[in-house]
Design an enzyme around this catalytic site. Structure first.
Site, PDB file in Angstrom:
ATOM      1  CG  ASP A  61      -2.201   0.881   0.886  1.00  0.00           C
ATOM      2  OD1 ASP A  61      -2.151   1.647  -0.108  1.00  0.00           O
ATOM      3  OD2 ASP A  61      -3.190   0.821   1.636  1.00  0.00           O
TER       4      ASP A  61
HETATM    5  C1  BGC Z   1      -4.992   3.292   0.157  1.00  0.00           C
HETATM    6  C2  BGC Z   1      -5.233   2.277  -0.937  1.00  0.00           C
HETATM    7  C3  BGC Z   1      -5.109   2.921  -2.284  1.00  0.00           C
HETATM    8  C4  BGC Z   1      -3.725   3.549  -2.386  1.00  0.00           C
HETATM    9  C5  BGC Z   1      -3.427   4.193  -3.728  1.00  0.00           C
HETATM   10  C6  BGC Z   1      -3.713   4.067  -0.062  1.00  0.00           C
HETATM   11  O1  BGC Z   1      -3.562   5.110   0.828  1.00  0.00           O
HETATM   12  O2  BGC Z   1      -4.963   2.632   1.408  1.00  0.00           O
HETATM   13  O3  BGC Z   1      -6.511   1.693  -0.769  1.00  0.00           O
HETATM   14  O4  BGC Z   1      -5.342   1.986  -3.295  1.00  0.00           O
HETATM   15  O5  BGC Z   1      -3.609   4.541  -1.381  1.00  0.00           O
HETATM   16  O6  BGC Z   1      -4.130   5.356  -3.911  1.00  0.00           O
END
Ligand code: BGC
Length: 707
Positions: free
Chosen positions: A262
């Protein structure tokens, strides 16, 4: 394309670059994007930027083409970038938020939403969507419940499966389809006290039996990517957790695609206190089976030296890079680096009328009617006073709708008027009370705004706002029939307004949300949504979910006087509205629950049927739900578990016999090693319109009946 040969010809620097994901503005400086924190300045050299592997977020075909072109001109390996983005509930045509979508209990709609999202987003040259989010959500304080399919593993399985099928459709190599990246592995929804990014601590059996099914749904449907979660699992951050990524994800769940961290979560292993520095984080990540690092630079800065110093096996790097190259090959990037990007198609289909019409169709099935005293809804031929903080709101898109334009949405008052209804409306409390005094029915629109749920938007209190309660009291003082519409990204505690005549849970329904609500209020369509999360009476009940384990001292019904059972002194155990609950303008009764046999052999198929009658003259849809309980096993088992559901359309006064069939697979659970096991003995079958109101029968599972 021979990927192995390609890999063999690459330098270590080029290989490592494939595992790095950056935002578009790194390549083309004037691309503006909302990017948070340190990633604007990752401290990586120009040379390294042109050796990376994928891009996070792109907003149009023009931008994608520009970034890809600039990159390919500058890069030595000339391996095209893969473009990824968060397409969560629509691209520019916004559909109901995932929690609302789950309320439809109609998996075909999940497929439809994912299809249209893919058709629109792929024209901008996006290849991968970070969806579905299949984290089990049992704490409404957690802001991300809005992105989830709710508290139930089976519902999560079915919706995640259908979303992934919709995105990937007939093949990720075809234009108009997206790679589905399921997230967040694992158990991110278990954040303590509902606070986002907080600690997660859960038992191995709960991980395996409650939290995996959603991810499994996506994987069974062929998801080619999986994202790790921010939290720890067994005290080790998921992003560097070898047991989780190798053992559970690739082993138990059989995932063979690409993993991605993530946002910055590899770097955050340092803050978790599990890596001393970014070099150690890089080593832990690759060794655990983490392929791509999103928005941080541990790999790009350290993997080469780790290998050169003999601290990391080149094999781990090669495996990860091979998976990324394979995905690029499957997507077709080596034949066409600009795959999907098509400005003409983009203009024609993004936010098109046809797609918006579909957004309306989907939104009609998602609101949940919680109360309807004496049929105050639907409202026909009456003068309506529409009041409340949301009476004129266009804020129906919800979080994660960065391409959606709330300004083009229709306000609720206008949507009602478009349906030919007689409406006067106001968002400020009225000085002039005569409109209210002269109306036949008051519709009060209150609740949350889009920015009150979602990532990093948790709440300690999930009661109604003081302002909304004042609105309710004001509306009530007119002693007219009162309908309350609540916009929300989560279940809320709504005790103060329970005496309203009707309550409709509107969630955030997307671009056509208010049009859908107007049609439901008018009765053109009957509501058919059911709650995918239990609605608490009191915040102190959280986490509250229907499929909890049995306790040694259960309270046996409301009249149980034993003071030494599991209960609260100040509030009932039961939620205000149970999982699966939702009314219709039609009214359904259940009878004749029948099992094809009372003794089941492990090789048998058990057929379960029930008669459902629409007692009203009004047409409507009902979701018939089948729950099972394993009465006695070698470990404690849930009091009930959803195993099947069917959403059925009924004409007025129609009766239908609904049939389900189950096999041994529905009676199994995982042991600590991940193996599926079962226990013989008594099982209870419960069929009804929600998790509380069910007809009950039993059968015995007995070894060797058919041998
Ligand atoms: C979130 C994810 C997301 C990623 C990319 C993160 O902060 O937890 O769910 O896909 O950002 O934007």
């Amino acid at each position: 394309m021979n990927i192995e040969n390609k890999l063999a010809a690459m330098t270590i620097d080029e290989k490592v670059g494939q595992l790095v994901q950056l935002a578009p503005f790194f390549y083309v400086k004037d691309i503006q994007q909302q990017i948070f924190g340190h990633v604007r300045d990752l401290g990586i050299s120009e040379e390294r930027i042109y050796r990376t592997g994928s891009v996070l977020g792109i907003g149009s075909a023009k931008e994608m083409i520009e970034v890809q072109k600039t990159y390919l001109e500058q890069s030595t390996a000339k391996i095209p970038l893969l473009f990824m983005a968060d397409i969560i509930h629509g691209y520019e045509t916004i559909f109901p938020v995932p929690l609302a979508l789950a309320s439809s209990f109609n998996p075909d709609l999940a497929f439809k939403v994912a299809r249209i999202s893919a058709i629109e987003a792929s024209t901008a040259g996006i290849h991968v969507t970070f969806s579905p989010m299949a984290d089990i959500a049992r704490d409404p304080r957690w802001g991300r419940v809005v992105e989830s399919f709710g508290e139930d593993p089976y519902l999560n399985y079915v919706f995640a499966y259908n979303m992934t099928e919709g995105y990937q459709n007939d093949g990720i190599e075809k234009d108009g389809n997206l790679v589905s990246c399921v997230k967040h592995v694992a158990a991110y929804g278990k954040s303590e006290a509902g606070r986002d990014y907080n600690t997660v601590d859960l038992s191995r059996l709960s991980l395996l039996n409650d939290h995996l099914d959603g991810y499994k749904g996506s994987i069974d449907a062929g998801a080619r990517m999986a994202m790790t979660s921010f939290n720890t699992v067994d005290y080790v951050p998921a992003t560097v957790n070898k047991d989780l990524l190798d053992g559970v994800l690739r082993g138990i769940l059989g995932f063979d695609g690409v993993t991605i961290s993530d946002y910055d979560s590899l770097n955050q292993v340092i803050a978790h206190g599990v890596a001393q520095d970014s070099k150690e984080a890089a080593k832990l990540g690759l060794e655990a089976g983490l392929d791509i690092e999103m928005a941080s630079t541990c790999y790009i800065k350290h993997v080469k030296s780790l290998i050169e110093q003999g601290k990391l096996d080149m094999k781990r790097l090669d495996e990860a890079v091979l998976r990324v190259l394979k995905l690029k090959d499957q997507v077709g990037l080596f034949e066409n680096p600009y795959k999907g990007a098509n400005e003409e198609l983009e203009k024609a289909c993004v936010g098109s009328k046809a797609h918006m019409d579909q957004a309306l169709t989907v939104a009609l099935e998602c609101p949940v009617l919680l109360k309807n005293r004496q049929g105050v809804l639907p409202i026909k031929g009456k003068r309506i006073a529409l009041i409340g903080s949301h009476a004129k709101t266009k804020d129906t898109n919800g979080p994660w709708s960065w391409r959606g334009k709330a300004a083009i949405n229709t306000a609720l008052d206008r949507a009602l008027k478009q349906e030919g209804m007689d409406v006067v409306s106001a968002e400020d409390r009225w000085e002039e009370r005569s409109d209210l005094a002269n109306c036949d029915v008051i519709v009060l629109a209150i609740g949350e705004h889009s920015d009150e749920s979602g990532e990093a938007h948790s709440k300690a209190g999930i009661g109604l706002k003081h302002e909304d309660v004042l609105w309710y009291q004001y509306a009530k003082s007119f002693e007219k029939p009162l309908v309350v519409i609540i916009y929300a990204g989560r279940p809320l505690v709504i005790e103060e307004i329970l005496a309203a005549d009707a309550i409709m849970w509107a969630w955030f329904l997307g671009s056509k949300g208010n049009e859908a609500l107007a049609k439901l209020i008018k009765g053109e369509v009957s509501p058919s949504g059911k709650l995918p999360m239990s609605m608490p009476r009191h915040q102190g009940q959280i986490p509250i979910y229907y499929n909890h384990l049995k306790t040694g001292r259960p309270k046996k019904g409301a009249n149980d006087q034993n003071p030494f059972v599991s209960f609260y002194l100040d509030v009932e155990n039961e939620p205000r509205f149970p999982f699966g609950f939702g009314l219709s303008y039609a009214s359904f009764t259940y009878e004749n629950l029948t099992l094809s046999k009372r003794l089941m052999d492990p090789s048998d198929r058990l057929v379960i049927s029930v008669d459902v009658r629409n007692e009203s003259p009004v047409a409507g849809m009902e979701t018939v739900q089948l729950y099972l309980q394993d009465e006695y096993a070698r470990i404690a088992r849930p009091v009930k578990q959803l195993k099947r559901f069917q959403k059925i359309r009924f004409a007025g006064h129609e009766t239908k016999t609904i049939t389900f069939s189950i096999t041994l697979a529905d009676l199994t659970y995982r042991d600590a090693s991940g193996r599926s096991i079962y226990d013989t003995g008594t099982f209870r079958v419960m069929v009804g319109s929600n998790a509380r109101d069910c007809l009950v029968e039993t059968f015995e599972l007995e070894e060797g009946r058919n041998t």
